[in-house]
Scaffold this motif. Structure first.
Motif, PDB file in Angstrom:
ATOM      1  N   LYS A  62      28.586  71.091 -37.023  1.00  0.00           N
ATOM      2  CA  LYS A  62      28.771  69.731 -37.100  1.00  0.00           C
ATOM      3  C   LYS A  62      27.683  69.263 -38.092  1.00  0.00           C
ATOM      4  N   VAL A  63      26.039  69.971 -37.281  1.00  0.00           N
ATOM      5  CA  VAL A  63      25.204  69.887 -38.827  1.00  0.00           C
ATOM      6  C   VAL A  63      25.709  70.928 -39.563  1.00  0.00           C
ATOM      7  N   LYS A  64      26.239  72.185 -39.737  1.00  0.00           N
ATOM      8  CA  LYS A  64      26.586  72.544 -40.486  1.00  0.00           C
ATOM      9  C   LYS A  64      27.969  72.354 -42.182  1.00  0.00           C
ATOM     10  N   VAL A  65      28.511  71.585 -41.429  1.00  0.00           N
ATOM     11  CA  VAL A  65      29.218  70.723 -42.284  1.00  0.00           C
ATOM     12  C   VAL A  65      28.603  69.675 -42.764  1.00  0.00           C
ATOM     13  N   ALA A  66      27.914  69.204 -41.858  1.00  0.00           N
ATOM     14  CA  ALA A  66      27.323  67.875 -42.388  1.00  0.00           C
ATOM     15  C   ALA A  66      25.997  67.904 -43.668  1.00  0.00           C
ATOM     16  N   LEU A  67      25.511  68.843 -43.370  1.00  0.00           N
ATOM     17  CA  LEU A  67      24.699  69.259 -44.610  1.00  0.00           C
ATOM     18  C   LEU A  67      25.020  70.647 -45.316  1.00  0.00           C
ATOM     19  N   SER A  68      26.591  70.960 -45.343  1.00  0.00           N
ATOM     20  CA  SER A  68      26.831  71.431 -45.863  1.00  0.00           C
ATOM     21  C   SER A  68      26.031  73.291 -46.360  1.00  0.00           C
ATOM     22  N   LEU A  69      25.890  73.802 -44.920  1.00  0.00           N
ATOM     23  CA  LEU A  69      24.933  74.397 -45.126  1.00  0.00           C
ATOM     24  C   LEU A  69      25.651  75.893 -45.140  1.00  0.00           C
ATOM     25  N   THR A  70      25.129  76.899 -45.468  1.00  0.00           N
ATOM     26  CA  THR A  70      26.137  78.183 -45.844  1.00  0.00           C
ATOM     27  C   THR A  70      25.334  79.153 -45.078  1.00  0.00           C
ATOM     28  N   THR A  71      26.007  79.599 -44.043  1.00  0.00           N
ATOM     29  CA  THR A  71      25.934  80.949 -43.482  1.00  0.00           C
ATOM     30  C   THR A  71      24.285  81.715 -43.929  1.00  0.00           C
ATOM     31  N   GLU A  72      23.917  82.026 -45.096  1.00  0.00           N
ATOM     32  CA  GLU A  72      23.398  82.340 -45.413  1.00  0.00           C
ATOM     33  C   GLU A  72      21.763  81.030 -45.175  1.00  0.00           C
ATOM     34  N   ASP A  73      22.114  79.911 -44.991  1.00  0.00           N
ATOM     35  CA  ASP A  73      21.391  78.962 -45.068  1.00  0.00           C
ATOM     36  C   ASP A  73      21.236  78.326 -44.103  1.00  0.00           C
ATOM     37  N   MET A  74      22.012  78.842 -42.651  1.00  0.00           N
ATOM     38  CA  MET A  74      21.391  79.039 -41.689  1.00  0.00           C
ATOM     39  C   MET A  74      20.744  80.132 -41.558  1.00  0.00           C
ATOM     40  N   ILE A  75      20.947  81.055 -41.562  1.00  0.00           N
ATOM     41  CA  ILE A  75      19.413  82.341 -40.921  1.00  0.00           C
ATOM     42  C   ILE A  75      18.443  81.534 -41.283  1.00  0.00           C
ATOM     43  N   GLU A  76      18.852  81.231 -42.894  1.00  0.00           N
ATOM     44  CA  GLU A  76      17.152  81.406 -43.195  1.00  0.00           C
ATOM     45  C   GLU A  76      16.667  80.242 -42.080  1.00  0.00           C
ATOM     46  N   ILE A  77      17.276  79.089 -41.918  1.00  0.00           N
ATOM     47  CA  ILE A  77      16.752  78.365 -40.862  1.00  0.00           C
ATOM     48  C   ILE A  77      16.183  78.647 -39.768  1.00  0.00           C
ATOM     49  N   PHE A  78      16.808  79.609 -39.143  1.00  0.00           N
ATOM     50  CA  PHE A  78      16.642  80.239 -38.751  1.00  0.00           C
ATOM     51  C   PHE A  78      15.833  80.804 -38.460  1.00  0.00           C
ATOM     52  N   TYR A  79      15.803  81.993 -39.602  1.00  0.00           N
ATOM     53  CA  TYR A  79      14.095  82.207 -39.289  1.00  0.00           C
ATOM     54  C   TYR A  79      13.073  82.071 -39.628  1.00  0.00           C
ATOM     55  N   GLU A  80      13.594  80.547 -40.599  1.00  0.00           N
ATOM     56  CA  GLU A  80      11.858  79.670 -40.797  1.00  0.00           C
ATOM     57  C   GLU A  80      10.981  79.536 -39.390  1.00  0.00           C
ATOM     58  N   ALA A  81      12.156  79.195 -37.720  1.00  0.00           N
ATOM     59  CA  ALA A  81      11.661  79.064 -36.783  1.00  0.00           C
ATOM     60  C   ALA A  81      11.108  80.554 -36.230  1.00  0.00           C
ATOM     61  N   GLY A  82      11.155  81.664 -36.760  1.00  0.00           N
ATOM     62  CA  GLY A  82      10.860  82.826 -35.826  1.00  0.00           C
ATOM     63  C   GLY A  82      11.901  83.612 -35.194  1.00  0.00           C
ATOM     64  N   LEU A  83      13.144  83.503 -35.278  1.00  0.00           N
ATOM     65  CA  LEU A  83      14.240  83.723 -35.367  1.00  0.00           C
ATOM     66  C   LEU A  83      15.210  84.436 -36.010  1.00  0.00           C
ATOM     67  N   ASN A  84      15.206  86.096 -35.565  1.00  0.00           N
ATOM     68  CA  ASN A  84      16.132  87.019 -36.932  1.00  0.00           C
ATOM     69  C   ASN A  84      17.373  86.383 -36.258  1.00  0.00           C
ATOM     70  N   VAL A  85      18.595  86.491 -37.141  1.00  0.00           N
ATOM     71  CA  VAL A  85      19.882  86.406 -36.521  1.00  0.00           C
ATOM     72  C   VAL A  85      20.697  86.864 -37.696  1.00  0.00           C
ATOM     73  N   SER A  86      21.916  87.669 -36.961  1.00  0.00           N
ATOM     74  CA  SER A  86      22.834  88.797 -37.726  1.00  0.00           C
ATOM     75  C   SER A  86      24.033  87.467 -38.212  1.00  0.00           C
ATOM     76  N   LYS A  87      24.647  87.886 -38.636  1.00  0.00           N
ATOM     77  CA  LYS A  87      25.700  86.794 -39.622  1.00  0.00           C
ATOM     78  C   LYS A  87      26.831  87.245 -38.563  1.00  0.00           C
ATOM     79  N   GLY A  88      26.785  88.259 -37.811  1.00  0.00           N
ATOM     80  CA  GLY A  88      27.789  88.491 -36.742  1.00  0.00           C
ATOM     81  C   GLY A  88      27.870  87.649 -35.433  1.00  0.00           C
ATOM     82  N   GLU A  89      26.295  87.480 -35.615  1.00  0.00           N
ATOM     83  CA  GLU A  89      25.894  86.407 -34.028  1.00  0.00           C
ATOM     84  C   GLU A  89      26.520  84.882 -33.954  1.00  0.00           C
ATOM     85  N   LEU A  90      25.676  84.521 -35.755  1.00  0.00           N
ATOM     86  CA  LEU A  90      26.182  82.971 -35.872  1.00  0.00           C
ATOM     87  C   LEU A  90      27.410  83.727 -36.061  1.00  0.00           C
ATOM     88  N   GLY A  91      28.021  83.987 -36.980  1.00  0.00           N
ATOM     89  CA  GLY A  91      30.154  84.095 -36.350  1.00  0.00           C
ATOM     90  C   GLY A  91      30.382  83.950 -35.290  1.00  0.00           C
TER      91      GLY A  91
END
Length: 171
Positions: A110-139
């Motif tokens: 829901k946050v992804k939809v509400a804030l119009s985040l792309t998968t890349e945006d979400m991966i970047e958000i995780f990265y800023e928090a110190g977590l490396n996430v793959s596209k497959g994991e997020l998918g």
């Protein structure tokens, strides 16, 4: 993490005002007052064995799955506007699946939809928090609950996402 925790952390990360929270609940079809929102935004007391006591009191109201879902749906409407049915188009039929998302998966979707985040945006958000996430994991986390490759989102994953949102929107 409890549903109350999710709301408290999301509210902090995005700096949402109490009056806006009341509006978001209302848009999601759940009528609450400002006082009730404050009770929902109270952390539950912990027992000696480390569990949370989710018994309603005068100062605390437990946030149910339905309340969380209503808030997040209202959050999407609040951020993106009400979706109007276009002329010549029928209202889409909502399919009810036998399995429900976990509150953590629901929050991320829901946050992804509400804030119009792309998968890349979400991966970047995780990265800023110190977590490396793959596209497959997020998918896998963003899939429907009855999909064979669906993966439940853990508390640590959600905490890091909310931490990354805090850095992005408050930092």
């Amino acid at each position: 993490m409890t549903n109350n925790d999710l709301l408290i952390r999301l509210r902090y990360a995005l700096d949402i005002k109490n009056t806006d929270m009341v509006e978001m609940f209302k848009l999601g079809g759940f009528d609450v007052s400002k006082e009730e929102v404050l009770k929902i935004l109270t952390k539950p007391k912990q027992t000696e064995d480390g569990e949370y006591d989710l018994t309603p009191t005068d100062e605390f109201t437990p946030c149910t799955y339905e309340m969380l879902e209503a808030f997040l749906n209202g959050f999407v409407t609040f951020k993106r506007g009400k979706q109007e049915v276009k002329p010549g188009q029928e209202k889409p039929v909502v399919q009810v699946s036998s399995k429900k998302d976990t509150p953590n998966n629901l929050l991320l979707k829901k946050v992804k939809v509400a804030l119009s985040l792309t998968t890349e945006d979400m991966i970047e958000i995780f990265y800023e928090a110190g977590l490396n996430v793959s596209k497959g994991e997020l998918g896998a986390i963003l899939r429907k609950a009855d999909h064979r490759n669906y993966k439940e989102c853990g508390d640590n994953f959600t905490r890091n996402f909310l931490k990354g949102l805090t850095f992005k929107y408050r930092g």
